[in-house]
Design a protein around this motif. Structure first.
Motif, PDB file in Angstrom:
ATOM      1  N   HIS A 103       8.664  12.238  -3.711  1.00 17.00           N
ATOM      2  CA  HIS A 103       7.439  12.228  -4.296  1.00 17.00           C
ATOM      3  C   HIS A 103       7.334  13.278  -5.220  1.00 17.00           C
ATOM      4  O   HIS A 103       6.292  14.150  -5.338  1.00 17.00           O
ATOM      5  N   GLY A 110       0.304  10.258   1.036  1.00 12.60           N
ATOM      6  CA  GLY A 110      -0.981   9.932   1.841  1.00 12.60           C
ATOM      7  C   GLY A 110      -1.956  10.952   1.789  1.00 12.60           C
ATOM      8  O   GLY A 110      -2.753  10.970   2.917  1.00 12.60           O
ATOM      9  N   GLU A 111      -2.284  11.811   0.852  1.00 15.70           N
ATOM     10  CA  GLU A 111      -3.273  12.916   1.068  1.00 15.70           C
ATOM     11  C   GLU A 111      -4.547  12.515   1.300  1.00 15.70           C
ATOM     12  O   GLU A 111      -5.503  13.462   1.708  1.00 15.70           O
ATOM     13  N   LYS A 112      -5.083  11.305   1.137  1.00 10.81           N
ATOM     14  CA  LYS A 112      -6.260  10.600   1.428  1.00 10.81           C
ATOM     15  C   LYS A 112      -6.513  10.469   2.550  1.00 10.81           C
ATOM     16  O   LYS A 112      -7.549   9.894   3.211  1.00 10.81           O
ATOM     17  N   PHE A 113      -5.358  10.148   3.388  1.00 14.47           N
ATOM     18  CA  PHE A 113      -5.385   9.777   4.767  1.00 14.47           C
ATOM     19  C   PHE A 113      -5.210  10.863   5.718  1.00 14.47           C
ATOM     20  O   PHE A 113      -4.133  11.298   5.983  1.00 14.47           O
ATOM     21  N   ASP A 131       3.971   6.120  -4.556  1.00 16.40           N
ATOM     22  CA  ASP A 131       4.071   6.142  -5.896  1.00 16.40           C
ATOM     23  C   ASP A 131       5.475   5.625  -6.580  1.00 16.40           C
ATOM     24  O   ASP A 131       6.028   6.338  -7.311  1.00 16.40           O
ATOM     25  N   HIS A 155       0.884  -1.298  -0.090  1.00 13.85           N
ATOM     26  CA  HIS A 155      -0.176   0.166  -0.122  1.00 13.85           C
ATOM     27  C   HIS A 155       0.958   1.332   0.031  1.00 13.85           C
ATOM     28  O   HIS A 155       0.440   2.288  -0.782  1.00 13.85           O
ATOM     29  N   SER A 167       2.099   2.077  -3.354  1.00 15.10           N
ATOM     30  CA  SER A 167       1.255   2.448  -4.531  1.00 15.10           C
ATOM     31  C   SER A 167       1.036   3.826  -4.637  1.00 15.10           C
ATOM     32  O   SER A 167       1.646   4.988  -3.647  1.00 15.10           O
ATOM     33  N   ALA A 168       0.010   4.571  -5.549  1.00 13.83           N
ATOM     34  CA  ALA A 168       0.053   5.725  -5.522  1.00 13.83           C
ATOM     35  C   ALA A 168      -0.668   6.768  -4.453  1.00 13.83           C
ATOM     36  O   ALA A 168      -0.508   7.746  -4.402  1.00 13.83           O
ATOM     37  N   ASP A 169      -1.402   5.819  -3.609  1.00 14.12           N
ATOM     38  CA  ASP A 169      -1.916   6.441  -2.298  1.00 14.12           C
ATOM     39  C   ASP A 169      -0.697   6.942  -1.376  1.00 14.12           C
ATOM     40  O   ASP A 169      -1.067   8.070  -0.743  1.00 14.12           O
ATOM     41  N   PHE A 170       0.505   6.666  -1.597  1.00  9.89           N
ATOM     42  CA  PHE A 170       1.674   7.065  -0.742  1.00  9.89           C
ATOM     43  C   PHE A 170       2.929   7.570  -1.671  1.00  9.89           C
ATOM     44  O   PHE A 170       2.880   8.582  -2.274  1.00  9.89           O
TER      45      PHE A 170
END
Length: 190
Positions: free
Chosen positions: A126, A168-171, A95, A87, A90-93
């Protein structure tokens, strides 16, 4: 002949005042770039980048003119949990496909006490570069009995905000702390 003699004397004279820098590289098995975040506001989770290259260049014995350059492969992230590692890759963190490395290049160093320094530098992660300030502690020098090489030890610590780098902008903070504590421990050899 006089010109040649003059040039030779000038070269030797100038060379006497030039102090050669020593370049040290990290000893891989004895180097770790670690990080810690807080999960759900109640528990610290740590991890590390296991593929790290660091150079240290200095001409002064006390390392007060040291220049550090670090490169870590983001795909080498290891938190001891494979699903979490995947995870984070992935692109969530991080990438890692798009940003395969993170780098730190020191831009200045100031003595802050006995064997301690404040290091300023540029951290690129990033795709974002930010100035950061870190604390370095010189842990000493020994001759490694296994390799017979002079070995220098440093610990570098600091904090940064993952949001400054778009990681991790979504978190939200309630899930994963924005503040990330960094600790690098390294042994350097020539």
């Amino acid at each position: 002949m006089k010109k040649l003699l003059f040039v030779a004397i000038a070269f030797v004279s100038l060379s006497a005042f030039t102090v050669a820098s020593k370049v040290w590289t990290n000893d891989d098995p004895h180097t770790q770039l670690g990080f810690t975040v807080t999960h759900l506001g109640i528990n610290d989770i740590s991890g590390a980048f296991t593929d790290v290259d660091i150079t240290l260049e200095a001409s002064k014995e006390d390392f007060s003119d040291a220049v550090f350059n670090l490169t870590a492969k983001t795909a080498s992230i290891d938190t001891r949990v494979e699903a979490r590692n995947n995870h984070l890759k992935s692109a969530d963190f991080f990438d890692v496909e798009k940003y395969p490395t993170l780098t730190f290049k020191s831009t200045g160093i100031k003595k802050a006490g006995k064997d301690t320094y404040k290091i300023e530098g540029d951290l690129t992660m990033h795709g974002v570069t930010k100035k950061v300030s870190l604390k370095a502690t010189y842990r000493g020098s020994v001759v490694n009995p296994m390799s017979s090489k002079e070995t220098q030890g440093f610990q570098v610590t600091g904090t940064l905000k993952r949001s400054d780098f778009g990681i991790g902008e979504k978190f939200p903070e309630a899930v994963v702390s924005d503040e990330v504590r960094i600790e690098a421990n390294a042994e350097f050899v020539q």
